[in-house]
Design a protein around this motif. Structure first.
Motif, PDB file in Angstrom:
ATOM      1  N   ALA A  34     -31.518  12.753  17.246  1.00  0.00           N
ATOM      2  CA  ALA A  34     -32.536  12.656  16.196  1.00  0.00           C
ATOM      3  C   ALA A  34     -33.010  14.013  15.688  1.00  0.00           C
ATOM      4  N   ILE A  35     -32.962  15.048  16.536  1.00  0.00           N
ATOM      5  CA  ILE A  35     -33.343  16.382  16.071  1.00  0.00           C
ATOM      6  C   ILE A  35     -32.062  17.125  15.718  1.00  0.00           C
ATOM      7  N   GLY A  36     -31.669  16.995  14.489  1.00  0.00           N
ATOM      8  CA  GLY A  36     -30.444  17.627  14.045  1.00  0.00           C
ATOM      9  C   GLY A  36     -30.544  17.983  12.580  1.00  0.00           C
ATOM     10  N   THR A  37     -29.463  17.751  11.863  1.00  0.00           N
ATOM     11  CA  THR A  37     -29.398  18.127  10.458  1.00  0.00           C
ATOM     12  C   THR A  37     -30.408  17.365   9.610  1.00  0.00           C
ATOM     13  N   GLY A  38     -30.720  16.126  10.006  1.00  0.00           N
ATOM     14  CA  GLY A  38     -31.698  15.357   9.248  1.00  0.00           C
ATOM     15  C   GLY A  38     -33.031  16.065   9.149  1.00  0.00           C
ATOM     16  N   LEU A  39     -33.434  16.753  10.223  1.00  0.00           N
ATOM     17  CA  LEU A  39     -34.684  17.515  10.215  1.00  0.00           C
ATOM     18  C   LEU A  39     -34.481  18.896   9.618  1.00  0.00           C
TER      19      LEU A  39
END
Length: 466
Positions: A34-39
């Motif tokens: 969940a803490i990746g490119t989306g953030l």
């Protein structure tokens, strides 16, 4: 109970995987996804849609994620299987919906893998600005594939280490940002940036709402806790621990880091060519900070790609064992790895290479726009499945119980339906339903065509690879 006996058949046919993941590794696995490119990169698109009101967008997305995890924790505590919510939809609604959920989710995360590795190529251009993206895509893809082939225990250890780096980095960013706001005399920094340049809602409530779609994509992969439970040493304890730890950390990290980023960099300066976090580091002129943080966001994308390739592999494995994909994809190696399913799940990497060659400027946005459909559809179906699950377990003493049922589940389903419909009214996500609706209709046609002739396999029919 008759229902439990029926589900035991679903669980039994997915045998052969190794149960070696710990609760701590599962928590970091979800955070890693969940803490990746989306953030780090996707937040730039959300900011351009909503301006400072993107804070509300990520808050709403966080609430939906919280409700989703409550539903999943309840169902997974009862049925920890690699097929997870695909298995639940198959058993509690119908085999058709199990088929639709598994393939929609698989296609979504396969493309998400492509967005992560595309972002890695973009981050590498920070140090090597004249190089194209695709060689970096190949290099890092090979590394991640090797990690997934070695074994689930080694995979869990690597992912734990990568996710720890991300968590420490975000905590450091938050500490630095707070320090700058408190001690810096520079008038350019401060919460006044929340209302400057058009106010808190420069694009109205509509812009804020559309940015919620990006936030859902950012939170995507927290649901992999449910999939990983099928390979956990003690799935019930692991699911409960991971659920509590993941949601709190994600919510704090997302809200604080985006708020600080907006306070340091005026929102109109947050372009879509590089991470707004990296821009914040450039603005405050800390020595070597930009290079260090670029390394961190690269690690974040690598970690997310690693965990997402893991989850797509398990979903394809589940599809095969359900008789909804070729039997060869359900075979496992002596290390307990579905190697053929892993190879099949590398499609997203191939797509990212092709798009980075053909549309280097738009490849990330295109893949995110398409994969959002699978994300929204899957999350919606998890809420719907939970309603059916509870109807079958009215008199059951559940190991974990979702609070506020049925109102919380209905609220989650309603929000996801509204978000899915909203994609049709945005420019950025115009490809979402154009891709999603025909894709779903195609899946329905395929299901009814092949279900008449395809027998249900058992674990005995899917021998280990030599």
């Amino acid at each position: 109970m008759k229902q439990m006996k029926g589900f035991e058949e679903i669980a039994r046919r997915q045998g052969g995987l190794k149960k070696q993941l710990t609760a701590g590794q599962m928590t970091m696995l979800a955070i890693g996804g969940a803490i990746g490119t989306g953030l780090f990169l996707g937040s730039a698109y959300a900011i351009q849609m909503a301006g400072p009101s993107v804070l509300l967008s990520y808050f709403i997305g966080g609430v939906v994620a919280l409700l989703l995890m409550g539903c999943l924790a309840e169902m997974t505590s009862e049925h920890p299987t690699p097929g997870s919510f695909g298995d639940y939809a198959e058993f509690y609604i119908s085999p058709l919906f199990g088929f639709l959920v598994r393939y929609s989710y698989w296609s979504c995360v396969v493309l998400a893998v492509g967005t992560e590795v595309t972002a890695i190529g973009m981050y590498m251009q920070f140090w090597f600005p004249t190089t194209p993206i695709w060689p970096w895509v190949l290099l890092f893809s090979a590394a991640v594939i090797v990690i997934n082939v070695i074994g689930v225990k080694s995979f869990g250890q690597v992912e734990y280490a990568l996710s720890t780096i991300k968590v420490v980095a975000i905590a450091a960013f938050i500490a630095i940002g707070i320090g700058i706001l408190v001690f810096s005399a520079n008038p350019a920094y401060g919460i006044h940036n929340f209302t400057a340049n058009g106010g808190f809602f420069p694009f109205g409530v509509k812009g804020m709402w559309f940015a919620v779609i990006v936030s859902i994509f950012s939170y995507l992969s927290i649901e992999m806790i449910a999939v990983a439970a099928g390979e956990a040493k003690n799935p019930v304890i692991a699911v409960k621990t991971a659920f509590k730890g993941t949601i709190l950390r994600l919510f704090i990290f997302y809200m604080l880091s985006i708020a600080l980023m907006l306070a340091i960099v005026p929102w109109r300066q947050s372009g879509t060519g590089e991470s707004p976090f990296l821009m914040a580091m450039n603005v405050i002129h800390l020595p070597a900070a930009a290079g260090i943080f670029n390394f961190i966001v690269l690690v974040a994308a690598l970690s997310a790609m690693n965990s997402q390739l893991y989850i797509t592999t398990r979903m394809m494995f589940s599809l095969s064992r359900a008789g909804q994909a070729p039997a060869a994809l359900g075979r496992v190696s002596k290390r307990g790895i579905p190697v053929n399913a892993l190879a099949m799940s590398c499609i997203g990497i191939v797509v990212s290479i092709v798009l980075s060659l053909v549309y280097p400027e738009k490849s990330f946005a295109a893949m995110m726009s398409i994969s959002v459909y699978g994300a929204c559809f899957t999350w919606l179906m998890i809420f719907v499945t939970h309603l059916f699950f509870r109807r079958q377990h009215r008199q059951t003493h559940l190991k974990f119980r979702m609070w506020g049922f049925p109102y919380t589940t209905l609220a989650g389903a309603g929000l996801m339906t509204a978000l899915l419909i909203s994609t049709a009214f945005t420019e950025f996500f115009k490809m979402t339903l154009w891709f999603g609706i025909p894709f779903t209709l195609l899946l329905v046609a395929i299901y009814f065509f092949y279900s008449r002739h395809q027998p249900l396999p058992t674990a005995m029919e899917t021998p280990e690879l030599e």
